[in-house]
Design a protein around this motif. Structure first.
Motif, PDB file in Angstrom:
ATOM      1  N   ILE A 326       0.815  -1.220   0.000  1.00  0.00           N
ATOM      2  CA  ILE A 326       0.000   0.000   0.000  1.00  0.00           C
ATOM      3  C   ILE A 326       0.846   1.267   0.000  1.00  0.00           C
ATOM      4  N   GLY A 327       2.100   1.174   0.443  1.00  0.00           N
ATOM      5  CA  GLY A 327       2.943   2.364   0.517  1.00  0.00           C
ATOM      6  C   GLY A 327       3.253   2.978  -0.832  1.00  0.00           C
ATOM      7  N   LYS A 328       3.246   2.170  -1.884  1.00  0.00           N
ATOM      8  CA  LYS A 328       3.578   2.688  -3.215  1.00  0.00           C
ATOM      9  C   LYS A 328       2.348   3.126  -4.009  1.00  0.00           C
ATOM     10  N   ILE A 329       1.168   2.896  -3.465  1.00  0.00           N
ATOM     11  CA  ILE A 329      -0.050   3.275  -4.189  1.00  0.00           C
ATOM     12  C   ILE A 329      -0.175   4.788  -4.367  1.00  0.00           C
ATOM     13  N   PRO A 330      -0.015   5.604  -3.310  1.00  0.00           N
ATOM     14  CA  PRO A 330      -0.160   7.061  -3.505  1.00  0.00           C
ATOM     15  C   PRO A 330       0.783   7.655  -4.551  1.00  0.00           C
ATOM     16  N   PRO A 331       2.102   7.389  -4.502  1.00  0.00           N
ATOM     17  CA  PRO A 331       2.959   7.999  -5.527  1.00  0.00           C
ATOM     18  C   PRO A 331       2.685   7.475  -6.933  1.00  0.00           C
ATOM     19  N   LEU A 332       2.114   6.283  -7.048  1.00  0.00           N
ATOM     20  CA  LEU A 332       1.819   5.739  -8.367  1.00  0.00           C
ATOM     21  C   LEU A 332       0.524   6.291  -8.953  1.00  0.00           C
ATOM     22  N   PHE A 333      -0.507   6.461  -8.117  1.00  0.00           N
ATOM     23  CA  PHE A 333      -1.841   6.718  -8.655  1.00  0.00           C
ATOM     24  C   PHE A 333      -2.477   8.027  -8.205  1.00  0.00           C
ATOM     25  N   TYR A 334      -1.925   8.699  -7.198  1.00  0.00           N
ATOM     26  CA  TYR A 334      -2.654   9.826  -6.626  1.00  0.00           C
ATOM     27  C   TYR A 334      -2.803  10.987  -7.596  1.00  0.00           C
ATOM     28  N   SER A 335      -1.796  11.234  -8.403  1.00  0.00           N
ATOM     29  CA  SER A 335      -1.849  12.318  -9.387  1.00  0.00           C
ATOM     30  C   SER A 335      -1.546  11.769 -10.775  1.00  0.00           C
TER      31      SER A 335
END
Length: 425
Positions: A326-335
């Motif tokens: 889950i730690g890599k989800i924000p930098p991959l998909f947030y923007s």
């Protein structure tokens, strides 16, 4: 009188339906073309980062006739995109469209050709959705690919996505067709195109074992309980054709590397860099410091990255597990990737996030549907493999393009089910 009115209404409805059927796709494609040209006219022609590397490699191919970023040949990246850029450079040179001495003018013409080429994303999205459903879902997928703005921007970037996205969509179409026809020749063609996609973006190679597995598990091959020898005889020719086609495409690259470097290089030698950058949880260490640590170890980037990841999981298991899930989800998909023009707005950023949520859910749900399983499994595996590397939006952009096709497919399925239940009630 009522019958005459109903007959006239039915005829008009058929005429309107025919007009829509004939004009819908041309309208989408013309809209896409106009938008791409508009973006090209308002784009910068300055090369930065990896774009400088691809430009130099293309110039080396055209003038010095070797593939490499520096002064000597190398295998730092796979040759697909540098060859594509070099081919367009040669085309521009032959027709006298811009001079290499006038860098901005030359790059401007290059970006124009590439923008025209990336219009194919809309058409291939339509073709894939139509094969998996019908004409109307194809048009919906085409429009969604238009509204996902990075599709219009990549033509003005000298990066692999401009070539990789159309080839990736095409190879999924070819695989879907091969599954329907169950043709050995069709599966060999899939392998050939998959090899081309891999030469553009190495991560595409992970699809080879996935698709071999999908062929093996195909229901028409018989229940899994039958003897292994019987199932092997049924599906082995198709799997072998897929692998053979892939190998045929890759052989020139493998032979070139053996002759030039005297050892086997399967894909490229750059994998260690993004793997190493991805091994730093939540970016606490700078890239320069990571590279210095790798240099001091004398192990090489890839070996050092693997050892660092292993050490992290053995000494800080939950911390590293969180980072690699889950730690890599924000930098991959947030923007979204490429926040240009209209994309650099809160409205589009929320549209992007909605597409990511709906796309991820659609991929998981679609695994249960045999027709959509190749597309869904492909998008999931391409997402999972990126969790091993540096988490940046650019790496999952191809997955989002696949989701733009999958969302109308699965959305129409559930809308039909809801409509059927309402009619029954």
């Amino acid at each position: 009188m009522m019958n005459q009115w109903f007959t006239a209404f039915t005829k008009k409805k058929k005429i309107l339906k025919s007009i829509f059927h004939d004009s819908a796709l041309p309208i989408v494609l013309v809209t896409t073309l106009i938008f791409h040209i508009w973006v090209w006219q308002h784009s910068s022609y300055t090369l930065t980062g990896d774009m400088i590397r691809y430009d130099q490699m293309a110039r080396h191919l055209v003038y010095q006739h070797y593939l490499g970023f520096g002064r000597v040949p190398d295998a730092y990246v796979t040759p697909g995109y540098p060859l594509f850029v070099a081919g367009l450079y040669e085309l521009l040179r032959v027709f006298g469209l811009g001079q290499h001495s006038q860098i901005s003018s030359f790059i401007r013409f290059f970006f124009l050709i590439q923008q025209l080429f990336t219009v194919s994303i809309t058409w291939v999205s339509y073709a894939l959705a139509r094969r998996l459903a019908n004409f109307y879902i194809g048009i919906a997928a085409a429009w969604l690919s238009v509204f996902y703005l990075p599709n219009a921007f990549i033509g003005s970037m000298m990066l692999t996505e401009a070539l990789y996205i159309p080839v990736l969509l095409l190879v999924v179409i070819v695989f879907v067709d091969a599954q329907k026809k169950e043709s050995i020749r069709g599966y060999m063609f899939v392998g050939l195109i998959l090899g081309l996609a891999t030469l553009v973006r190495p991560t595409a190679g992970i699809l080879l074992p996935l698709w071999a597995l999908l062929i093996w598990l195909k229901p028409k091959a018989g229940p899994l309980k039958v003897l292994l020898t019987e199932r092997f005889a049924t599906v082995f020719p198709f799997v072998a054709a897929l692998i053979l086609g892939f190998v045929i495409t890759m052989i020139p690259w493998w032979v070139r590397n053996l002759l030039d470097f005297h050892h086997f290089i399967f894909l490229s030698s750059e994998a260690g860099n993004p793997l190493l950058q991805g091994s730093d949880p939540y970016f606490h260490i700078s890239l320069n410091h990571l590279l210095a640590m790798a240099l001091d170890s004398h192990w090489g980037l890839q070996t050092y990255a693997i050892r660092r990841i292993w050490h992290g999981f053995t000494h800080h298991f939950w911390y590293y597990l969180g980072w690699y899930t889950i730690g890599k989800i924000p930098p991959l998909f947030y923007s979204p990737w490429l926040l240009w023009f209209f994309a650099n707005s809160k409205a589009f950023i929320w549209v992007h996030r909605l597409i990511c949520v709906l796309g991820g859910l659609s991929a998981v749900v679609s695994l249960r549907r045999l027709a959509l399983r190749p597309l869904a499994a492909t998008s999931i595996l391409l997402t999972v493999v990126q969790f091993a590397f540096l988490p940046i939006e650019r790496y999952v952009y191809p997955v989002i393009v696949l989701w733009c096709v999958l969302i109308p497919l699965i959305g129409s399925h559930y809308l039909s089910r809801i409509s059927l239940k309402l009619n029954r009630n």
